[in-house]
Motif scaffolding. Structure first.
Motif, PDB file in Angstrom:
ATOM      1  N   GLU A 252       6.646  26.552  14.726  1.00  9.39           N
ATOM      2  CA  GLU A 252       5.811  25.336  14.662  1.00  9.39           C
ATOM      3  C   GLU A 252       4.497  25.539  15.410  1.00  9.39           C
ATOM      4  O   GLU A 252       3.424  25.211  14.898  1.00  9.39           O
ATOM      5  CB  GLU A 252       6.562  24.140  15.269  1.00  9.39           C
ATOM      6  N   ARG A 253       4.566  26.068  16.641  1.00 15.93           N
ATOM      7  CA  ARG A 253       3.361  26.274  17.456  1.00 15.93           C
ATOM      8  C   ARG A 253       2.375  27.208  16.760  1.00 15.93           C
ATOM      9  O   ARG A 253       1.183  26.914  16.666  1.00 15.93           O
ATOM     10  CB  ARG A 253       3.722  26.848  18.830  1.00 15.93           C
ATOM     11  N   LYS A 254       2.878  28.337  16.294  1.00 11.40           N
ATOM     12  CA  LYS A 254       1.993  29.320  15.664  1.00 11.40           C
ATOM     13  C   LYS A 254       1.398  28.770  14.363  1.00 11.40           C
ATOM     14  O   LYS A 254       0.222  28.957  14.081  1.00 11.40           O
ATOM     15  CB  LYS A 254       2.725  30.633  15.446  1.00 11.40           C
ATOM     16  N   PHE A 255       2.209  28.079  13.589  1.00  6.29           N
ATOM     17  CA  PHE A 255       1.714  27.488  12.341  1.00  6.29           C
ATOM     18  C   PHE A 255       0.585  26.499  12.617  1.00  6.29           C
ATOM     19  O   PHE A 255      -0.476  26.564  11.995  1.00  6.29           O
ATOM     20  CB  PHE A 255       2.853  26.803  11.579  1.00  6.29           C
ATOM     21  N   HIS A 256       0.821  25.577  13.551  1.00  7.77           N
ATOM     22  CA  HIS A 256      -0.188  24.547  13.829  1.00  7.77           C
ATOM     23  C   HIS A 256      -1.451  25.146  14.449  1.00  7.77           C
ATOM     24  O   HIS A 256      -2.558  24.662  14.188  1.00  7.77           O
ATOM     25  CB  HIS A 256       0.404  23.434  14.677  1.00  7.77           C
ATOM     26  N   ALA A 257      -1.304  26.201  15.239  1.00  4.07           N
ATOM     27  CA  ALA A 257      -2.478  26.876  15.804  1.00  4.07           C
ATOM     28  C   ALA A 257      -3.301  27.508  14.685  1.00  4.07           C
ATOM     29  O   ALA A 257      -4.530  27.358  14.642  1.00  4.07           O
ATOM     30  CB  ALA A 257      -2.053  27.929  16.820  1.00  4.07           C
ATOM     31  N   LEU A 258      -2.641  28.203  13.762  1.00  6.82           N
ATOM     32  CA  LEU A 258      -3.360  28.821  12.638  1.00  6.82           C
ATOM     33  C   LEU A 258      -3.976  27.768  11.713  1.00  6.82           C
ATOM     34  O   LEU A 258      -5.028  27.993  11.118  1.00  6.82           O
ATOM     35  CB  LEU A 258      -2.418  29.721  11.839  1.00  6.82           C
ATOM     36  N   ALA A 259      -3.336  26.610  11.609  1.00  4.31           N
ATOM     37  CA  ALA A 259      -3.796  25.556  10.705  1.00  4.31           C
ATOM     38  C   ALA A 259      -4.999  24.786  11.249  1.00  4.31           C
ATOM     39  O   ALA A 259      -5.689  24.105  10.482  1.00  4.31           O
ATOM     40  CB  ALA A 259      -2.655  24.583  10.412  1.00  4.31           C
ATOM     41  N   GLU A 260      -5.279  24.918  12.561  1.00  7.56           N
ATOM     42  CA  GLU A 260      -6.399  24.185  13.143  1.00  7.56           C
ATOM     43  C   GLU A 260      -7.700  24.563  12.432  1.00  7.56           C
ATOM     44  O   GLU A 260      -8.084  25.730  12.399  1.00  7.56           O
ATOM     45  CB  GLU A 260      -6.493  24.499  14.632  1.00  7.56           C
ATOM     46  N   SER A 261      -8.339  23.611  11.827  1.00  9.24           N
ATOM     47  CA  SER A 261      -9.572  23.784  11.043  1.00  9.24           C
ATOM     48  C   SER A 261      -9.351  24.658   9.807  1.00  9.24           C
ATOM     49  O   SER A 261     -10.318  25.163   9.222  1.00  9.24           O
ATOM     50  CB  SER A 261     -10.709  24.354  11.893  1.00  9.24           C
ATOM     51  N   GLY A 262      -8.090  24.854   9.416  1.00  9.27           N
ATOM     52  CA  GLY A 262      -7.769  25.619   8.208  1.00  9.27           C
ATOM     53  C   GLY A 262      -7.267  24.684   7.120  1.00  9.27           C
ATOM     54  O   GLY A 262      -7.474  23.475   7.175  1.00  9.27           O
ATOM     55  N   THR A 263      -6.580  25.258   6.134  1.00 10.77           N
ATOM     56  CA  THR A 263      -6.042  24.491   5.012  1.00 10.77           C
ATOM     57  C   THR A 263      -4.555  24.778   4.864  1.00 10.77           C
ATOM     58  O   THR A 263      -4.160  25.924   4.628  1.00 10.77           O
ATOM     59  CB  THR A 263      -6.762  24.884   3.697  1.00 10.77           C
ATOM     60  N   VAL A 264      -3.748  23.743   5.014  1.00  5.26           N
ATOM     61  CA  VAL A 264      -2.301  23.898   4.860  1.00  5.26           C
ATOM     62  C   VAL A 264      -1.977  23.984   3.372  1.00  5.26           C
ATOM     63  O   VAL A 264      -2.341  23.105   2.594  1.00  5.26           O
ATOM     64  CB  VAL A 264      -1.552  22.715   5.522  1.00  5.26           C
ATOM     65  N   GLN A 265      -1.309  25.060   2.978  1.00  5.63           N
ATOM     66  CA  GLN A 265      -0.878  25.249   1.592  1.00  5.63           C
ATOM     67  C   GLN A 265       0.522  24.670   1.380  1.00  5.63           C
ATOM     68  O   GLN A 265       0.809  24.124   0.327  1.00  5.63           O
ATOM     69  CB  GLN A 265      -0.864  26.749   1.243  1.00  5.63           C
ATOM     70  N   MET A 266       1.377  24.844   2.380  1.00  3.75           N
ATOM     71  CA  MET A 266       2.733  24.281   2.376  1.00  3.75           C
ATOM     72  C   MET A 266       3.052  23.914   3.818  1.00  3.75           C
ATOM     73  O   MET A 266       3.072  24.787   4.686  1.00  3.75           O
ATOM     74  CB  MET A 266       3.751  25.302   1.862  1.00  3.75           C
ATOM     75  N   PRO A 267       3.259  22.634   4.097  1.00  6.58           N
ATOM     76  CA  PRO A 267       3.569  22.233   5.475  1.00  6.58           C
ATOM     77  C   PRO A 267       4.801  22.975   5.996  1.00  6.58           C
ATOM     78  O   PRO A 267       5.704  23.305   5.225  1.00  6.58           O
ATOM     79  CB  PRO A 267       3.851  20.736   5.367  1.00  6.58           C
ATOM     80  N   ILE A 268       4.817  23.225   7.288  1.00  2.63           N
ATOM     81  CA  ILE A 268       5.970  23.906   7.863  1.00  2.63           C
ATOM     82  C   ILE A 268       7.160  22.961   7.807  1.00  2.63           C
ATOM     83  O   ILE A 268       7.056  21.789   8.152  1.00  2.63           O
ATOM     84  CB  ILE A 268       5.678  24.442   9.282  1.00  2.63           C
TER      85      ILE A 268
ATOM     86  N   TYR B 164      -6.998  34.847  17.009  1.00  2.66           N
ATOM     87  CA  TYR B 164      -5.641  35.362  16.809  1.00  2.66           C
ATOM     88  C   TYR B 164      -5.003  35.784  18.133  1.00  2.66           C
ATOM     89  O   TYR B 164      -3.813  35.572  18.347  1.00  2.66           O
ATOM     90  CB  TYR B 164      -5.637  36.541  15.825  1.00  2.66           C
ATOM     91  N   GLU B 165      -5.801  36.372  19.010  1.00  5.47           N
ATOM     92  CA  GLU B 165      -5.284  36.756  20.329  1.00  5.47           C
ATOM     93  C   GLU B 165      -4.744  35.530  21.046  1.00  5.47           C
ATOM     94  O   GLU B 165      -3.653  35.572  21.623  1.00  5.47           O
ATOM     95  CB  GLU B 165      -6.391  37.416  21.151  1.00  5.47           C
ATOM     96  N   GLN B 166      -5.474  34.448  20.981  1.00  3.67           N
ATOM     97  CA  GLN B 166      -5.069  33.225  21.666  1.00  3.67           C
ATOM     98  C   GLN B 166      -3.860  32.576  20.997  1.00  3.67           C
ATOM     99  O   GLN B 166      -2.876  32.265  21.653  1.00  3.67           O
ATOM    100  CB  GLN B 166      -6.232  32.236  21.694  1.00  3.67           C
ATOM    101  N   CYS B 167      -3.898  32.367  19.690  1.00  6.68           N
ATOM    102  CA  CYS B 167      -2.830  31.588  19.062  1.00  6.68           C
ATOM    103  C   CYS B 167      -1.584  32.401  18.730  1.00  6.68           C
ATOM    104  O   CYS B 167      -0.508  31.823  18.594  1.00  6.68           O
ATOM    105  CB  CYS B 167      -3.344  30.831  17.841  1.00  6.68           C
ATOM    106  N   LEU B 168      -1.701  33.721  18.637  1.00  4.58           N
ATOM    107  CA  LEU B 168      -0.522  34.531  18.328  1.00  4.58           C
ATOM    108  C   LEU B 168       0.059  35.218  19.562  1.00  4.58           C
ATOM    109  O   LEU B 168       1.111  35.835  19.486  1.00  4.58           O
ATOM    110  CB  LEU B 168      -0.864  35.580  17.261  1.00  4.58           C
ATOM    111  N   GLY B 169      -0.651  35.124  20.677  1.00  7.93           N
ATOM    112  CA  GLY B 169      -0.138  35.728  21.901  1.00  7.93           C
ATOM    113  C   GLY B 169      -0.279  37.229  21.947  1.00  7.93           C
ATOM    114  O   GLY B 169       0.487  37.910  22.610  1.00  7.93           O
ATOM    115  N   GLY B 170      -1.242  37.766  21.248  1.00  7.73           N
ATOM    116  CA  GLY B 170      -1.458  39.208  21.240  1.00  7.73           C
ATOM    117  C   GLY B 170      -2.484  39.624  22.278  1.00  7.73           C
ATOM    118  O   GLY B 170      -2.908  38.843  23.125  1.00  7.73           O
ATOM    119  N   LYS B 171      -2.892  40.884  22.195  1.00  8.73           N
ATOM    120  CA  LYS B 171      -3.883  41.447  23.111  1.00  8.73           C
ATOM    121  C   LYS B 171      -4.846  42.304  22.293  1.00  8.73           C
ATOM    122  O   LYS B 171      -4.442  43.241  21.592  1.00  8.73           O
ATOM    123  CB  LYS B 171      -3.190  42.291  24.175  1.00  8.73           C
ATOM    124  N   ILE B 172      -6.148  41.973  22.376  1.00 10.51           N
ATOM    125  CA  ILE B 172      -7.146  42.787  21.687  1.00 10.51           C
ATOM    126  C   ILE B 172      -7.203  44.151  22.361  1.00 10.51           C
ATOM    127  O   ILE B 172      -7.394  44.248  23.566  1.00 10.51           O
ATOM    128  CB  ILE B 172      -8.529  42.113  21.702  1.00 10.51           C
TER     129      ILE B 172
END
Length: 136
Positions: free
Chosen positions: A92-108, A20-28
């Motif tokens: 788009e960027r955040k969605f696709h990052a979260l979707a990597e190896s996940g399951t898309v319920q509704m495409p963006i 999440y830190e990487q794909c959302l741009g946050g800081k642990i």
């Protein structure tokens, strides 16, 4: 008052928060394991590397989480973590990052309320909604 989301994991909290830190741009801000805590001697050896408390700062918000003991873990259901962003490309960027190896319920996609909206369950089993604010 401030309202924060707190997620529970089955031994994957540290990996999830680094993701999440990487794909959302946050800081642990915090990752405290059971073994680093004052209760370390009371925790079974196999659970000492599990996370007791994690906090990730994203802008003015904080996402929190922990690993639950295996006998208390329940698969997440009945909620989604909602991300609200201003820029469709960022959505788009955040969605696709979260979707990597996940399951898309509704495409963006464009909806009647948003230039971009999508739903995904990430690789750790956490459901997300990514919503782009309508331009004013």
């Amino acid at each position: 008052m401030k309202l924060n989301s707190h997620l529970t994991f089955n031994g994957q909290c540290q990996a999830a928060f680094k993701f999440y830190e990487q794909c959302l741009g946050g800081k642990i801000v915090t990752i405290l394991t059971n073994g680093e805590s004052p209760i370390a001697s009371q925790v079974p050896a196999e659970q000492r590397n599990q996370v007791l408390h994690a906090a990730l700062a994203i802008g003015n918000e904080t996402l929190m989480g922990c690993d639950t003991p295996p006998e208390h873990y329940q698969k997440p259901q009945g909620f989604s973590v909602a991300l609200h962003v201003k820029d469709p490309e960022e959505a788009e960027r955040k969605f696709h990052a979260l979707a990597e190896s996940g399951t898309v319920q509704m495409p963006i996609q464009e909806t009647f309320w948003s230039p971009r909206f999508g739903m995904v369950v990430d690789r750790f089993g956490i459901p997300w909604m990514v919503n782009c604010e309508q331009a004013v």
